[in-house]
Motif scaffolding. Structure first.
Motif, PDB file in Angstrom:
ATOM      1  N   LEU A 114    -110.023 -63.643   2.949  1.00  0.00           N
ATOM      2  CA  LEU A 114    -111.481 -63.598   3.324  1.00  0.00           C
ATOM      3  C   LEU A 114    -111.919 -64.619   3.430  1.00  0.00           C
ATOM      4  CD1 LEU A 114    -112.524 -60.270   1.522  1.00  0.00           C
ATOM      5  CD2 LEU A 114    -112.922 -60.767   3.846  1.00  0.00           C
ATOM      6  N   ALA A 115    -111.685 -65.571   2.464  1.00  0.00           N
ATOM      7  CA  ALA A 115    -112.277 -67.025   2.367  1.00  0.00           C
ATOM      8  C   ALA A 115    -112.217 -67.559   3.872  1.00  0.00           C
ATOM      9  CB  ALA A 115    -111.690 -67.777   1.092  1.00  0.00           C
TER      10      ALA A 115
ATOM     11  N   LEU B 140    -116.666 -60.690  10.868  1.00  0.00           N
ATOM     12  CA  LEU B 140    -115.988 -61.905  10.577  1.00  0.00           C
ATOM     13  C   LEU B 140    -115.130 -62.209  11.822  1.00  0.00           C
ATOM     14  CD1 LEU B 140    -114.854 -61.617   6.930  1.00  0.00           C
ATOM     15  CD2 LEU B 140    -116.749 -62.545   7.745  1.00  0.00           C
TER      16      LEU B 140
ATOM     17  N   LEU C 130    -114.472 -65.992   6.385  1.00  0.00           N
ATOM     18  CA  LEU C 130    -115.992 -66.451   5.772  1.00  0.00           C
ATOM     19  C   LEU C 130    -116.157 -67.789   6.455  1.00  0.00           C
ATOM     20  CD1 LEU C 130    -116.162 -64.743   2.481  1.00  0.00           C
ATOM     21  CD2 LEU C 130    -117.408 -64.136   4.445  1.00  0.00           C
ATOM     22  N   TRP C 131    -115.166 -68.745   6.059  1.00  0.00           N
ATOM     23  CA  TRP C 131    -115.374 -70.208   6.412  1.00  0.00           C
ATOM     24  C   TRP C 131    -115.367 -70.477   7.856  1.00  0.00           C
ATOM     25  CZ3 TRP C 131    -113.220 -74.232   8.718  1.00  0.00           C
ATOM     26  CH2 TRP C 131    -113.823 -75.598   8.444  1.00  0.00           C
TER      27      TRP C 131
ATOM     28  N   ALA D 104    -110.639 -69.369  -3.391  1.00  0.00           N
ATOM     29  CA  ALA D 104    -110.187 -70.051  -2.185  1.00  0.00           C
ATOM     30  C   ALA D 104    -111.129 -70.601  -1.231  1.00  0.00           C
ATOM     31  CB  ALA D 104    -109.571 -68.715  -1.536  1.00  0.00           C
ATOM     32  N   LEU D 105    -112.450 -70.044  -1.163  1.00  0.00           N
ATOM     33  CA  LEU D 105    -113.296 -70.782  -0.380  1.00  0.00           C
ATOM     34  C   LEU D 105    -113.798 -72.301  -1.052  1.00  0.00           C
ATOM     35  CD1 LEU D 105    -115.220 -70.225   2.016  1.00  0.00           C
ATOM     36  CD2 LEU D 105    -116.942 -69.380   0.510  1.00  0.00           C
TER      37      LEU D 105
ATOM     38  N   GLN E 182    -111.370 -64.070  -6.475  1.00  0.00           N
ATOM     39  CA  GLN E 182    -110.501 -64.831  -5.627  1.00  0.00           C
ATOM     40  C   GLN E 182    -110.959 -65.455  -4.456  1.00  0.00           C
ATOM     41  OE1 GLN E 182    -107.185 -65.257  -6.487  1.00  0.00           O
ATOM     42  NE2 GLN E 182    -108.054 -64.977  -8.524  1.00  0.00           N
ATOM     43  N   ALA E 183    -111.883 -64.749  -3.514  1.00  0.00           N
ATOM     44  CA  ALA E 183    -112.406 -65.254  -2.391  1.00  0.00           C
ATOM     45  C   ALA E 183    -113.303 -66.632  -2.734  1.00  0.00           C
ATOM     46  CB  ALA E 183    -113.194 -64.295  -1.840  1.00  0.00           C
TER      47      ALA E 183
ATOM     48  N   ALA F 147    -111.776 -56.780  -2.705  1.00  0.00           N
ATOM     49  CA  ALA F 147    -112.719 -56.587  -1.446  1.00  0.00           C
ATOM     50  C   ALA F 147    -112.379 -55.337  -0.857  1.00  0.00           C
ATOM     51  CB  ALA F 147    -112.699 -57.479  -0.836  1.00  0.00           C
TER      52      ALA F 147
ATOM     53  N   THR G 107    -116.032 -68.048  10.058  1.00  0.00           N
ATOM     54  CA  THR G 107    -117.426 -67.569  10.844  1.00  0.00           C
ATOM     55  C   THR G 107    -118.531 -68.186  10.709  1.00  0.00           C
ATOM     56  OG1 THR G 107    -116.278 -65.320  10.406  1.00  0.00           O
ATOM     57  CG2 THR G 107    -118.634 -65.321  10.692  1.00  0.00           C
TER      58      THR G 107
ATOM     59  N   LEU H  65    -122.735 -67.087   5.282  1.00  0.00           N
ATOM     60  CA  LEU H  65    -120.990 -66.794   5.541  1.00  0.00           C
ATOM     61  C   LEU H  65    -120.896 -65.992   6.783  1.00  0.00           C
ATOM     62  CD1 LEU H  65    -119.633 -67.358   2.115  1.00  0.00           C
ATOM     63  CD2 LEU H  65    -119.926 -69.224   3.757  1.00  0.00           C
TER      64      LEU H  65
ATOM     65  N   ASP I 271    -115.458 -60.530  -5.369  1.00  0.00           N
ATOM     66  CA  ASP I 271    -114.731 -59.893  -4.473  1.00  0.00           C
ATOM     67  C   ASP I 271    -114.890 -58.400  -3.843  1.00  0.00           C
ATOM     68  OD1 ASP I 271    -112.998 -62.087  -4.133  1.00  0.00           O
ATOM     69  OD2 ASP I 271    -111.839 -61.309  -6.048  1.00  0.00           O
TER      70      ASP I 271
ATOM     71  N   ASP J  40    -108.368 -60.798  -0.900  1.00  0.00           N
ATOM     72  CA  ASP J  40    -109.526 -61.467  -1.206  1.00  0.00           C
ATOM     73  C   ASP J  40    -109.441 -63.101  -0.916  1.00  0.00           C
ATOM     74  OD1 ASP J  40    -110.355 -59.192  -2.535  1.00  0.00           O
ATOM     75  OD2 ASP J  40    -109.192 -59.666  -4.155  1.00  0.00           O
ATOM     76  N   ARG J  41    -108.355 -63.683  -1.073  1.00  0.00           N
ATOM     77  CA  ARG J  41    -108.340 -65.246  -0.625  1.00  0.00           C
ATOM     78  C   ARG J  41    -108.317 -65.526   0.855  1.00  0.00           C
ATOM     79  NH1 ARG J  41    -107.592 -68.185  -5.037  1.00  0.00           N
ATOM     80  NH2 ARG J  41    -106.853 -69.979  -3.872  1.00  0.00           N
TER      81      ARG J  41
END
Lengths: 320, 320
Positions: B100-101, B48, B104-105, A83-84, A79-80, B80, B107, A46, A97, B97-98
């Motif tokens: 960030l997903a 990111l 990450l996705w 959400a991912l 949480q991350a 985070a 990136t 990621l 997190d 935190d959410r």
């Protein structure tokens, strides 16, 4: 027990090695322990540079590790990852997190030009770790598992596929061009070094990547200090991780003896002492034939005291 | 109101633009709205790829936006960032935190070879956004603020320094080599396009980066559809963001008229309609001298209904 100003070098992978490293950190002065950690498990995921074994060492030595999960940080939230997952992203490698902050910090520090050693040292300081933690090399080494499902990058084998594919061998990509961490080379060449302890980590994917870095075994032999290895196999089982399963798939007996023979065959003359669990005492004579002094004790580290006791035991061997 | 099969193209930055885009999405069929979003604010942070304006659009259109903060996701947690702060990391750009997903996705998707348009379209689908959201370009354009503290990358000016340095001008790095998003070019060249609406976004750092992509204004002029702009300045103030402060620092009057003059001077003949708030009705005649038809209404969008009403109003202009 270890003379003032002297340093013990521990070679370690992740969880199993970190337990003994924590015991050593408890019984040695801060400057008395350096841990050389496998980075063959490192990967980019990621967009983040993840160093699983280094993080396990740092979190464990900082007292922040999640003892329930056996990896990651205590008191973690997700949480991350949640959400991912709702985005349909890759969540097989569970990044908590708070753990994410470590990877974000490391990734940025590496991108800004710092080497992995410096980044690891900075992280250690920021997490409150007083022992020295070194990545095995500044260079990229990536473990690939030859498996029944083809070549798998280590974390894909280990986490994504939960070690299910049968192992046929290993490759450490980049190792031929890698050099041992310069700070470790300096320690090995100095008179500060008192002994080397090979932690009860997986011989194939934690210790072998360290020892197979060109020049590493020669430097260890030239250091001429006692080398003690602790068997990760106890009573035919691995305390943690896939070592036993791998040995069976590689057609090796799943015994502490086979681990000793693996080290003796691949690194002749390296080990001076081999520590086995009392449940394996019957193997002592045969293991001794590989050229090591065999020491028998309880090697299962459940409590903090267990870790300290095993650490003391290995240090007493060094003195003997 | 807009003929079936026809599409409205909205040009937008972040929060202010997203409000009108939401209103347009509410009153148009899903296929009737395409939003071309500024990516001059994009940056790489902690490894990111972050696209702040695209995310604001997507979160707003998906109904996931944090209305209290005015940015990010509703119901966000900050584990985070807390952990990163305890590491002494960079926390000036607050990544929930959410949220960030999402980064990450994105990136990972970009690293795997997808372009930003595809990645944005995939994210939109996964978030449940039915309107089409396009990055302004597949190419990297990065806004730099010439300021009293020297050149600052946009997010360093906007978030890290909270717009405090006085603005002296702007540079859009990479724009000379950028091309408008190919899908937008196709839309502009097609008979599907009904009108273009320039949302009440910051003229200097949200709309200008879009319009200054080589070929963009020519394509808009050739499309020969009505172009409506909504003033982001109301009664001498910006509803949101630093537009008013920037205008003062650039020695411009802080008025809707100055915004109209900015567009007329830089993009002659582009605007057909200019929408101002009723509180600025006294400026209508002077604004008309820039060559646009001036339309007066309430442009302050607090409620969902306000957004829909303003959207309807702009669409009625297009029909007139």
């Amino acid at each position: 027990m270890v003379a003032e100003g002297k340093t013990i070098l521990a070679l370690s992978g992740g969880v199993g090695g970190a337990k003994l490293a924590l015991g050593l950190a408890d019984v040695l002065p801060a400057e008395g322990l350096a841990v050389m950690v496998n980075t063959g498990d490192d990967f980019t995921h990621l967009g983040l540079h993840i160093s699983p074994d280094i993080d396990t060492l740092l979190y464990t030595l900082a007292g922040l590790n999640n003892q329930t999960l056996g990896w990651g940080l205590a008191g973690e939230s997700w949480q991350a990852m949640d959400a991912l997952e709702s985005l349909g992203g890759e969540t097989w490698f569970r990044l908590g997190d708070r753990d994410l902050a470590t990877h974000l910090w490391r990734t940025q520090a590496l991108a800004s030009g710092s080497g992995l050693s410096q980044v690891t040292a900075d992280l250690a300081t920021r997490l409150g770790v007083t022992s020295t933690v070194y990545p095995m090399s500044e260079d990229s080494v990536r473990t690939v598992v030859h498996s029944s499902e083809g070549d798998l990058p280590f974390q894909h084998y280990f986490v994504r596929r939960q070690c299910e594919p049968a192992v046929e061998g290993f490759k450490f990509e980049g190792i031929e061009k890698a050099r041992p961490n310069p700070a470790i080379q300096a320690l090995l060449a100095s008179d500060r070094l008192a002994a080397v302890i090979i932690c009860p980590s997986n011989p194939f994917v934690s210790v072998d990547p360290i020892l197979q870095i060109p020049g590493m075994v020669d430097a260890l032999l030239e250091a001429a200090v006692p080398v003690v290895a602790v068997s990760p196999i106890v009573a035919g089982m691995a305390i943690k991780g896939p070592a036993a399963k791998m040995m069976a798939e590689l057609s090796m007996p799943v015994t502490a003896q086979a681990v000793a023979e693996h080290y003796a065959h691949n690194y002749p003359g390296l080990l001076d002492h081999f520590v086995i669990d009392q449940s394996d005492v019957k193997l002592a004579t045969d293991i001794g034939r590989t050229g090591v002094k065999v020491a028998v004790t309880s090697t299962i580290m459940q409590s903090r005291e267990d870790k300290q006791t095993l650490a003391q035991f290995t240090l007493q061997l060094v003195e003997s």
